[in-house]
Design an enzyme around this catalytic site. Structure first.
Site, PDB file in Angstrom:
ATOM      1  N   ARG A 116       0.791  -1.240   0.000  1.00 26.44           N
ATOM      2  CA  ARG A 116       0.000   0.000   0.000  1.00 26.44           C
ATOM      3  C   ARG A 116       0.816   1.280   0.000  1.00 26.44           C
ATOM      4  O   ARG A 116       0.270   2.350  -0.216  1.00 26.44           O
ATOM      5  CB  ARG A 116      -0.990   0.036   1.181  1.00 26.44           C
ATOM      6  N   ASP A 117       2.121   1.192   0.263  1.00 21.90           N
ATOM      7  CA  ASP A 117       2.912   2.436   0.297  1.00 21.90           C
ATOM      8  C   ASP A 117       4.340   2.181  -0.170  1.00 21.90           C
ATOM      9  O   ASP A 117       5.297   2.583   0.487  1.00 21.90           O
ATOM     10  CB  ASP A 117       2.886   3.031   1.703  1.00 21.90           C
ATOM     11  N   ILE A 118       4.474   1.516  -1.322  1.00 21.18           N
ATOM     12  CA  ILE A 118       5.795   1.320  -1.914  1.00 21.18           C
ATOM     13  C   ILE A 118       6.306   2.668  -2.419  1.00 21.18           C
ATOM     14  O   ILE A 118       5.630   3.359  -3.174  1.00 21.18           O
ATOM     15  CB  ILE A 118       5.718   0.320  -3.093  1.00 21.18           C
ATOM     16  N   THR A 159       1.040   7.489  -0.328  1.00 24.66           N
ATOM     17  CA  THR A 159       1.808   8.647  -0.774  1.00 24.66           C
ATOM     18  C   THR A 159       1.366   8.991  -2.188  1.00 24.66           C
ATOM     19  O   THR A 159       1.578   8.194  -3.106  1.00 24.66           O
ATOM     20  CB  THR A 159       3.316   8.330  -0.746  1.00 24.66           C
TER      21      THR A 159
END
Length: 305
Positions: A116-118, A159
Site C-alpha cells: 500500500r505504500d511502496i 503517498t
C-alpha cells in the site's frame, strides 16, 4: 502522521534495532480498539516472515498509551539514491535492485499482503546492495487522518506521488503495488516522476484522467526497462502487467528465496493470475492442509501444566 523511527539498543543483549512509534490518534483521541486488534494480528503474521528482501519484524510493545514496534536496523540509502548516485542512472545497480524489489513484493503478495505504500524511502539498500522493503503498509491500518491530503479524502492512505489512481477511492490490490514500482522505475530511468503537481489531490486527479508519458520511445534508455515502466503505469488495474508478465519480460525466475516464509498455495493476484507466474513456486509453498508439527517444547508445556 506516520510515527517516528529511532535507532535503539536493547539494554540486555545490546542488539541495535529500529524502533518505530505509532500515531496515537487525532485530536487527542486514542487509537480505535478494533484497528489496534487488527494491527496486532497483522504484526504477528508479519513477524513470521523470513525473506532476504523484507525487513525483519521483531516485537510489538506498549508503554502507557504509546505503542511501538521494533524491527531490524537497516543501514543504507533509499532506493532512488542508490540507483541514481549523484543524480545519474547506474543501470547495473537498477537491474540488480529491481529484481530484489520484485521478489520482496512477491513474498508479501504470496501471503496476501498488499504493501500500500511502496516508495523509495520504504525501500532501503544496504552497503552490499541488498534491498530491504520496510513497513509493509502496517501504519496505514492504524493511521488517522493527520494531514490535509487525508482529511480531504477519508478513503486514501498512502503517498500520492507513488499511489495508483484507484487508491484515491480506497481501492487497493496487488496491482496497486506494481503501479508504485512503475513510478519508482520511471523516476529511476528519467530522473523525475511521471506526474507532478503542487497539490497532492490534483496529482491523484491527474492520474485518474491522464496517461503517463511513455518511456518506450526514448532511445537513451534501456528498452526493456522502459517498456516495463509503461506496462506497470497503466491507469486501469486490469490492464497493468501482472507478476507473470514482469518475470517473463525481465527473464527472471519465480524463485523468491522464501526461506522460512509460508504462504497459501495457489494464491492469486487481483486479476486471477497466479502470483508466482509458475507452478514451481506454488509447489514450494506450504498448503493450508499440511499439518504443522511443533517439537522441542516439552519443558515449556510442563511449566504451563
Amino acid at each position: 502522521g506516520m510515527g517516528v523511527v529511532y535507532e535503539a539498543r536493547h539494554f540486555k543483549n545490546q542488539n541495535r534495532v529500529a524502533l518505530k512509534t505509532l500515531p496515537s490518534g487525532m485530536d487527542g483521541q486514542d487509537v480505535n480498539a478494533d484497528r489496534l486488534h487488527r494491527f496486532r494480528r497483522e504484526f504477528r503474521s508479519l513477524s513470521e516472515i523470513n525473506h532476504p528482501n523484507l525487513v525483519g519484524m521483531q516485537t510489538l510493545e506498549v508503554d502507557g498509551t504509546q505503542w511501538f514496534f521494533t524491527m531490524d536496523l537497516v543501514e543504507g540509502v533509499d532506493y532512488l539514491e542508490y540507483v541514481r548516485p549523484s543524480g545519474q542512472l547506474d543501470e547495473t545497480r537498477l537491474r540488480s535492485s529491481l529484481a530484489q524489489l520484485i521478489r520482496g513484493i512477491m513474498a508479501l503478495h504470496q501471503r496476501r499482503i498488499v504493501h500500500r505504500d511502496i516508495k523509495p524511502s520504504n525501500v532501503m539498500v544496504e552497503q552490499d546492495g541488498t534491498v530491504k522493503i520496510l513497513d509493509f503498509g502496517l501504519v496505514a491500518e492504524l493511521q488517522q487522518a493527520t494531514d490535509f491530503t487525508q482529511t480531504r479524502s477519508t478513503h486514501f492512505a498512502g503517498t500520492p506521488k507513488y499511489a495508483a489512481p484507484e487508491q484515491m477511492f480506497g481501492q487497493r490490490s496487488e496491482a496497486s503495488d506494481w503501479y508504485a514500482v512503475g513510478v519508482m522505475l520511471f523516476e529511476s530511468l528519467s530522473g523525475h516522476a511521471p506526474f507532478v503537481a503542487r497539490d497532492p489531490m490534483d496529482l491523484l486527479r491527474q492520474k485518474q484522467s491522464t496517461d503517463p508519458p511513455s518511456l518506450a520511445d526514448r532511445t537513451d534508455l534501456p528498452i526493456d526497462l522502459a517498456t516495463l515502466a509503461d506496462g506497470l503505469l497503466k491507469r486501469e488495474p486490469k490492464e497493468r502487467w501482472t507478476i507473470s508478465t514482469i518475470l517473463e519480460h525481465l527473464g527472471l525466475n519465480s524463485d523468491t528465496r522464501m526461506g522460512g516464509l509460508s504462504a497459501t498455495a495457489g494464491s492469486t493476484d487481483s486479476h486471477g493470475s497466479s502470483v508466482s507466474g509458475s507452478e514451481d513456486l506454488e509447489t514450494a509453498m506450504l498448503s493450508d492442509e499440511e499439518d504443522i508439527v511443533l517439537i522441542g517444547r516439552e519443558k515449556q508445556l510442563a511449566q504451563l501444566e
